[in-house]
Design an enzyme around this catalytic site. Structure first.
Site, PDB file in Angstrom:
ATOM      1  N   THR A  13      -7.054 -22.930 -34.040  1.00  6.27           N
ATOM      2  CA  THR A  13      -6.058 -23.248 -33.004  1.00  6.27           C
ATOM      3  C   THR A  13      -6.749 -23.900 -31.806  1.00  6.27           C
ATOM      4  O   THR A  13      -7.951 -23.722 -31.584  1.00  6.27           O
ATOM      5  CB  THR A  13      -5.281 -21.987 -32.552  1.00  6.27           C
ATOM      6  OG1 THR A  13      -6.172 -21.124 -31.836  1.00  6.27           O
ATOM      7  CG2 THR A  13      -4.660 -21.262 -33.740  1.00  6.27           C
ATOM      8  N   GLY A  20     -12.664 -26.285 -29.789  1.00  7.17           N
ATOM      9  CA  GLY A  20     -11.958 -26.246 -31.078  1.00  7.17           C
ATOM     10  C   GLY A  20     -12.314 -27.428 -31.969  1.00  7.17           C
ATOM     11  O   GLY A  20     -12.399 -27.287 -33.199  1.00  7.17           O
ATOM     12  N   TYR A 157      -6.902 -14.694 -16.045  1.00  4.44           N
ATOM     13  CA  TYR A 157      -7.569 -15.204 -17.250  1.00  4.44           C
ATOM     14  C   TYR A 157      -8.601 -14.199 -17.772  1.00  4.44           C
ATOM     15  O   TYR A 157      -8.618 -13.867 -18.965  1.00  4.44           O
ATOM     16  CB  TYR A 157      -8.222 -16.543 -16.909  1.00  4.44           C
ATOM     17  CG  TYR A 157      -9.125 -17.117 -17.974  1.00  4.44           C
ATOM     18  CD1 TYR A 157      -8.611 -17.647 -19.149  1.00  4.44           C
ATOM     19  CD2 TYR A 157     -10.514 -17.151 -17.790  1.00  4.44           C
ATOM     20  CE1 TYR A 157      -9.452 -18.189 -20.129  1.00  4.44           C
ATOM     21  CE2 TYR A 157     -11.356 -17.695 -18.753  1.00  4.44           C
ATOM     22  CZ  TYR A 157     -10.820 -18.215 -19.918  1.00  4.44           C
ATOM     23  OH  TYR A 157     -11.651 -18.746 -20.873  1.00  4.44           O
TER      24      TYR A 157
HETATM   25  N1  LIG Z   1     -15.013 -24.383 -21.858  1.00  7.52           N
HETATM   26  C1  LIG Z   1     -15.527 -23.242 -21.455  1.00  7.52           C
HETATM   27  O1  LIG Z   1     -16.423 -23.214 -20.625  1.00  7.52           O
HETATM   28  C2  LIG Z   1     -15.032 -21.941 -22.017  1.00  7.52           C
HETATM   29  C3  LIG Z   1     -15.736 -20.772 -21.670  1.00  7.52           C
HETATM   30  C4  LIG Z   1     -15.318 -19.566 -22.183  1.00  7.52           C
HETATM   31  C5  LIG Z   1     -14.239 -19.499 -23.019  1.00  7.52           C
HETATM   32  N2  LIG Z   1     -13.551 -20.642 -23.336  1.00  7.52           N
HETATM   33  C6  LIG Z   1     -12.400 -20.507 -24.242  1.00  7.52           C
HETATM   34  O2  LIG Z   1     -12.588 -21.366 -25.348  1.00  7.52           O
HETATM   35  C7  LIG Z   1     -11.319 -21.838 -25.812  1.00  7.52           C
HETATM   36  C8  LIG Z   1     -11.314 -23.374 -25.841  1.00  7.52           C
HETATM   37  O3  LIG Z   1     -11.613 -23.848 -24.534  1.00  7.52           O
HETATM   38  P1  LIG Z   1     -11.869 -25.407 -24.212  1.00  7.52           P
HETATM   39  O4  LIG Z   1     -12.671 -25.441 -22.978  1.00  7.52           O
HETATM   40  O5  LIG Z   1     -12.328 -26.089 -25.417  1.00  7.52           O
HETATM   41  O6  LIG Z   1     -10.386 -25.846 -23.821  1.00  7.52           O
HETATM   42  P2  LIG Z   1      -9.645 -27.267 -23.820  1.00  7.52           P
HETATM   43  O7  LIG Z   1     -10.581 -28.395 -24.051  1.00  7.52           O
HETATM   44  O8  LIG Z   1      -8.805 -27.231 -22.599  1.00  7.52           O
HETATM   45  O9  LIG Z   1      -8.705 -27.115 -25.111  1.00  7.52           O
HETATM   46  C9  LIG Z   1      -7.769 -26.085 -25.168  1.00  7.52           C
HETATM   47  C10 LIG Z   1      -7.022 -26.192 -26.475  1.00  7.52           C
HETATM   48  O10 LIG Z   1      -6.098 -25.114 -26.584  1.00  7.52           O
HETATM   49  C11 LIG Z   1      -4.787 -25.611 -26.704  1.00  7.52           C
HETATM   50  N3  LIG Z   1      -3.895 -24.679 -26.015  1.00  7.52           N
HETATM   51  C12 LIG Z   1      -4.051 -24.122 -24.812  1.00  7.52           C
HETATM   52  N4  LIG Z   1      -3.042 -23.272 -24.555  1.00  7.52           N
HETATM   53  C13 LIG Z   1      -2.231 -23.291 -25.640  1.00  7.52           C
HETATM   54  C14 LIG Z   1      -1.019 -22.645 -25.996  1.00  7.52           C
HETATM   55  N5  LIG Z   1      -0.387 -21.789 -25.181  1.00  7.52           N
HETATM   56  N6  LIG Z   1      -0.461 -22.925 -27.201  1.00  7.52           N
HETATM   57  C15 LIG Z   1      -1.056 -23.794 -28.028  1.00  7.52           C
HETATM   58  N7  LIG Z   1      -2.196 -24.439 -27.743  1.00  7.52           N
HETATM   59  C16 LIG Z   1      -2.775 -24.196 -26.572  1.00  7.52           C
HETATM   60  C17 LIG Z   1      -4.818 -26.998 -26.109  1.00  7.52           C
HETATM   61  O11 LIG Z   1      -3.785 -27.784 -26.665  1.00  7.52           O
HETATM   62  P3  LIG Z   1      -3.114 -29.026 -25.847  1.00  7.52           P
HETATM   63  O12 LIG Z   1      -4.242 -29.839 -25.284  1.00  7.52           O
HETATM   64  O13 LIG Z   1      -2.342 -29.759 -26.869  1.00  7.52           O
HETATM   65  O14 LIG Z   1      -2.292 -28.398 -24.787  1.00  7.52           O
HETATM   66  C18 LIG Z   1      -6.209 -27.470 -26.564  1.00  7.52           C
HETATM   67  O15 LIG Z   1      -6.162 -27.861 -27.919  1.00  7.52           O
HETATM   68  C19 LIG Z   1     -10.276 -21.247 -24.872  1.00  7.52           C
HETATM   69  O16 LIG Z   1      -9.742 -20.075 -25.437  1.00  7.52           O
HETATM   70  C20 LIG Z   1     -11.074 -20.923 -23.626  1.00  7.52           C
HETATM   71  O17 LIG Z   1     -10.493 -19.882 -22.888  1.00  7.52           O
HETATM   72  C21 LIG Z   1     -13.920 -21.860 -22.852  1.00  7.52           C
END
Ligand SMILES: NC(=O)c1ccc[n+]([C@@H]2O[C@H](COP(=O)([O-])OP(=O)(O)OC[C@H]3O[C@@H](n4cnc5c(N)ncnc54)[C@H](OP(=O)(O)O)[C@@H]3O)[C@@H](O)[C@H]2O)c1
Length: 267
Positions: A13, A20, A157
């Protein structure tokens, strides 16, 4: 080493961007049939064009209907039940990560809980029965280092991610002996397009580089560079996720793997 993932059916997801994408790419490279997912159709279609995967699913996981639709689309695109579920979708839609607890509204708490905890719960409820019937499955929840080491900002968060960690442990325990493992992977700061866009928006500078955004966030005490001396990449996370997804990892369940460059200081 062969991770024995060839032919396994996986849904990742939140794989239209960021971490992802890295996970979907690595699972596909290991031979899995992978379905990617996002809310935004255009962005997801664009990612689909870049990857060698089985298909895509669209839907908002913060609603029951959205999650049910994603489950159905994934099953159809994979031609069978999901065997590996990576609950990676999440994050914050607003800017609460820059505000202290007393500046965060109840609505923001509810939204963070829907998008980070219940999104994963919904898909686990949908996918686990098939895994149990097959006596094999993998559920991997992407949490965050801040779930166990919250800073003073964005508690909606960090609290929602802590609930997700808790869910992992109780679900793993309840599936004892089923062949289905459930684990958490907790990234530290990963430089994704989402984080870059957040920084550029927050600092009202669309030309900032990833390094400038990171340095500015460090200066603003949003985070610190971890002992690794660098921020993480989606591939750093994908490696651990792929390992946990492997049939070879059947002895690992209920665990929380920190992939944070040493950010969480615990023994
Ligand atoms: N980047 C970091 O530093 C970091 C650190 C710790 C944890 N994380 C966790 O890692 C995961 C991915 O983060 P990322 O930084 O790669 O984020 P990102 O680039 O913003 O991507 C987020 C993804 O999740 C989807 N999404 C978000 N909310 C959603 C919802 N309610 N229903 C369906 N799809 C949803 C978005 O889809 P759309 O774009 O189509 O909306 C996108 O595909 C998240 O769970 C985040 O909390 C990230």
């Amino acid at each position: 080493m062969d991770l024995q993932l060839a032919g396994k059916r996986a849904l990742v997801t939140g794989s239209s961007s960021g971490i992802g994408v890295g996970i979907a790419q690595m699972l596909a490279a290991e031979g899995c049939a992978v379905v990617i997912h996002g809310r935004n159709r255009e962005r997801t279609e664009s990612t689909l064009r870049d990857l060698k995967v089985a298909g895509m699913a669209i839907g908002d996981l913060s609603t029951d209907e959205g999650a049910a639709a994603v489950h159905e689309q994934a099953r159809a695109a994979l031609g069978g039940p999901i065997e590996i579920l990576v609950n990676n979708a999440g994050g914050t839609d607003g800017d609460s990560t820059t505000r202290p607890p007393l500046k965060i509204t109840v609505e923001e708490w509810l939204s963070a809980y829907q998008g980070n905890a219940l999104a994963a719960v919904r898909l686990a409820l949908a996918a686990a029965p098939d895994m149990i019937s097959a006596a094999w499955g993998r559920i991997i929840n992407i949490s965050s280092a801040v779930a166990v080491q919250p800073n003073n900002l964005g508690s909606d968060y960090t609290g929602a991610k802590a609930a997700l960690n808790n869910f992992t442990v109780s679900l793993a325990g309840s599936l004892q002996g089923s062949g289905v493992t459930v684990n958490t992977v907790s990234p530290g700061i990963i430089m994704t397009s989402g984080l870059l866009a957040f920084g550029r928006h927050n600092y009202a500078n669309p030309d900032m580089t990833a390094t400038e955004v990171a340095d500015r966030m460090v200066a603003d005490k949003i985070f610190d560079y971890p002992p690794s001396g660098r921020l993480g990449t989606p591939e750093d996370i994908a490696l651990i996720v792929s390992t946990l997804a492997s049939p070879r990892s059947g002895f690992v369940t209920g665990a929380n793997y920190r992939v944070d460059g040493g950010q969480v200081r615990t023994v």
